[in-house]
Design an enzyme around this catalytic site. Structure first.
Site, PDB file in Angstrom:
ATOM      1  CG  HIS A 299      -2.004   0.984   1.225  1.00 50.69           C
ATOM      2  ND1 HIS A 299      -1.796   2.346   1.321  1.00 50.69           N
ATOM      3  CD2 HIS A 299      -3.347   0.833   1.121  1.00 50.69           C
ATOM      4  CE1 HIS A 299      -2.952   2.978   1.283  1.00 50.69           C
ATOM      5  NE2 HIS A 299      -3.907   2.081   1.158  1.00 50.69           N
ATOM      6  CG  HIS A 342       1.254   4.890   9.977  1.00 50.75           C
ATOM      7  ND1 HIS A 342       0.812   6.064   9.409  1.00 50.75           N
ATOM      8  CD2 HIS A 342       2.606   4.945   9.940  1.00 50.75           C
ATOM      9  CE1 HIS A 342       1.843   6.786   9.025  1.00 50.75           C
ATOM     10  NE2 HIS A 342       2.946   6.140   9.337  1.00 50.75           N
ATOM     11  CD  GLU A 348      -2.361   9.942  10.049  1.00 49.62           C
ATOM     12  OE1 GLU A 348      -3.365   9.201  10.230  1.00 49.62           O
ATOM     13  OE2 GLU A 348      -1.278   9.515   9.628  1.00 49.62           O
ATOM     14  CG  HIS A 372      -5.705   8.353  14.637  1.00 48.82           C
ATOM     15  ND1 HIS A 372      -5.984   7.662  13.467  1.00 48.82           N
ATOM     16  CD2 HIS A 372      -6.693   8.016  15.509  1.00 48.82           C
ATOM     17  CE1 HIS A 372      -7.077   6.934  13.639  1.00 48.82           C
ATOM     18  NE2 HIS A 372      -7.517   7.138  14.868  1.00 48.82           N
ATOM     19  CG  HIS A 378      -3.430   5.505  13.242  1.00 47.96           C
ATOM     20  ND1 HIS A 378      -2.327   6.209  13.674  1.00 47.96           N
ATOM     21  CD2 HIS A 378      -3.495   5.697  11.905  1.00 47.96           C
ATOM     22  CE1 HIS A 378      -1.750   6.810  12.647  1.00 47.96           C
ATOM     23  NE2 HIS A 378      -2.432   6.507  11.546  1.00 47.96           N
TER      24      HIS A 378
END
Length: 441
Positions: A299, A342, A348, A372, A378
């Site tokens: 990803h 992550h 974020e 976050h 998260h």
């Protein structure tokens, strides 16, 4: 001054024309020959208008970064009475000191229904932010929920530019430089200091706002991607000149160094007949974002989805990035396709415009949002992890959701009203419970 009804506003929105291209030197006149030729401030401006420069950057900033527009208006902006302090309502500004920065993961449901007669400005509710508005650093996250158009008042923000993200209900934005229509799936960018009025295209409107105190948003560099991709400059629409020649009391509300100030003018300040320059509003359709992704494995980092960025003094480290997770194909081989687990040096705030987000199976709903902060762990919830780990890896189209993120280099401190809100989801951590041990030695 009167405001359009919803039906009238929709007709106006459907008839709008635009000039295209982010960062262009745009020019427009609502009356022929209103723009002077060969100079910006002739001894006598055409048609008896006043010439006025609106500077969104210092005079001496590099040409590529310089933002300014010349306005030719019926009355100069200087013709106004004194401003007086007004009630800030639920609007807050940096520095945020009501609470301490929280390392816990936080998530909110949508704002509750507002009282009848709540316009866009009154419907603003600050979730949090960072930096200092008086130092022009950092950002703030606001939400809005309105059920009435702004009628005899106009708003401007001296503290920063406003990125407006409608989630429910469209907006007609009457700005000094012309009209913009922004519907769910589109965003509007109002530069620092530009006056505007918000009219609703529907019975109610709900959405998000990023107030950027720092350097103006710009398109990110493409680097190895090449000359094309992500948000294309041509897809940004700037307004064409449209003016109000209206006498009568108009309340002008100015956000200055974190507080609201108000003055009653005897005319509409949206009286610019012609203009040219680079300090201009825009509207952008997020569905036109040219998504770049993997065609082999893994990803990509979410930075690949950046629409706009506000650079800081450290190259590559943004004061705030605006990121969109637009419809896209997933084709990675032997790849866990939702966004990975992550911990991030950036903070974020994520919101949802429509549908579902592919990393959260439940609880993250349109109009809601999650925060976050830096280094808060998260990633996918348990249900999403289980499903994605067992999925057949064939080409998959993600087209049932539109999510976005305000990402910033500094932690976001929640306001007191956000930290204690009834619509704050208690027990958000539970979405990661049940992620079982699978280790085999």
């Amino acid at each position: 001054m009167t405001t359009s009804t919803g039906e009238q506003a929709r007709k106006v929105a459907e008839s709008l024309g635009y000039s295209h291209g982010f960062g262009n030197e745009h020019s427009s006149e609502a009356v022929p020959d209103a723009l002077p030729h060969g100079r910006n401030a002739p001894q006598r401006a055409p048609l008896g208008l006043y010439a006025e420069q609106l500077s969104g950057s210092a005079f001496t900033e590099p040409r590529a970064d310089n933002r300014r527009s010349w306005l030719y208006r019926i009355r100069p902006s200087a013709a106004h009475p004194p401003f007086a302090r007004a009630d800030n309502g639920r609007l807050r500004s940096a520095p945020f000191t009501e609470t301490v920065p929280d390392p816990n993961r936080l998530r909110w449901n949508p704002l509750p229904e507002p009282p009848a007669g709540t316009d866009w400005l009154a419907g603003l509710w600050t979730l949090g932010g960072n930096g200092d508005a008086t130092q022009r650093t950092g950002m703030a996250v606001h939400l809005y929920h309105a059920n009435s158009s702004m009628s005899t008042r106009v708003f401007s923000d001296a503290d920063g530019e406003l990125l407006i993200v409608p989630e429910r209900g469209g907006l007609l934005l009457r700005t000094e430089l012309g009209l913009l229509a922004a519907r769910p799936g589109e965003v509007a960018l109002i530069p620092r200091g530009v006056r505007f009025r918000v009219e609703l295209l529907d019975e109610s409107a709900r959405g998000y706002v990023c107030e950027n105190y720092g350097r103006p948003f710009e398109l990110p560099e493409l680097g190895p991607i090449g000359a094309n991709g992500l948000a294309n400059a041509r897809d940004f629409r700037a307004p064409v000149a449209a003016y109000e020649d209206v006498e009568g009391p108009v309340e002008v509300v100015n956000k200055f160094c974190g507080n609201l100030w108000t003055a009653t003018y005897d005319h509409s300040p949206l009286d610019v007949v012609a203009w040219h320059g680079t300090h201009t509003p825009y509207v952008y359709d997020l569905h036109t974002f040219n998504v770049i992704g993997t065609i082999s494995y893994d990803h990509p980092d979410p930075s690949i989805f950046t629409v706009l960025t506000s650079p800081s003094d450290t190259p590559g480290l943004a004061g705030v990035d605006f990121v969109v997770f637009a419809p896209r194909w997933l084709v990675g081989e032997d790849t866990f396709r939702p966004p990975y687990f992550h911990r991030n040096v950036m903070s974020e705030y994520m919101g949802l415009i429509e549908g579902a987000y592919d990393a959260k199976a439940e609880g993250f709903v349109p109009g809601g949002g999650s925060l976050h902060n830096m280094m808060s762990a998260h990633g996918p919830d348990r249900e999403t992890f289980d499903r994605a780990s067992a999925a057949e890896l064939k080409p998959q189209k993600i087209d049932d959701g539109l999510a976005f993120m305000f990402e910033t280099r500094w932690p976001v401190t929640a306001t007191g009203q956000a930290a204690s809100a009834d619509h704050l989801q208690r027990g958000y951590d539970e979405v990661w419970q049940g992620l079982q041990r699978h280790f085999r030695s």
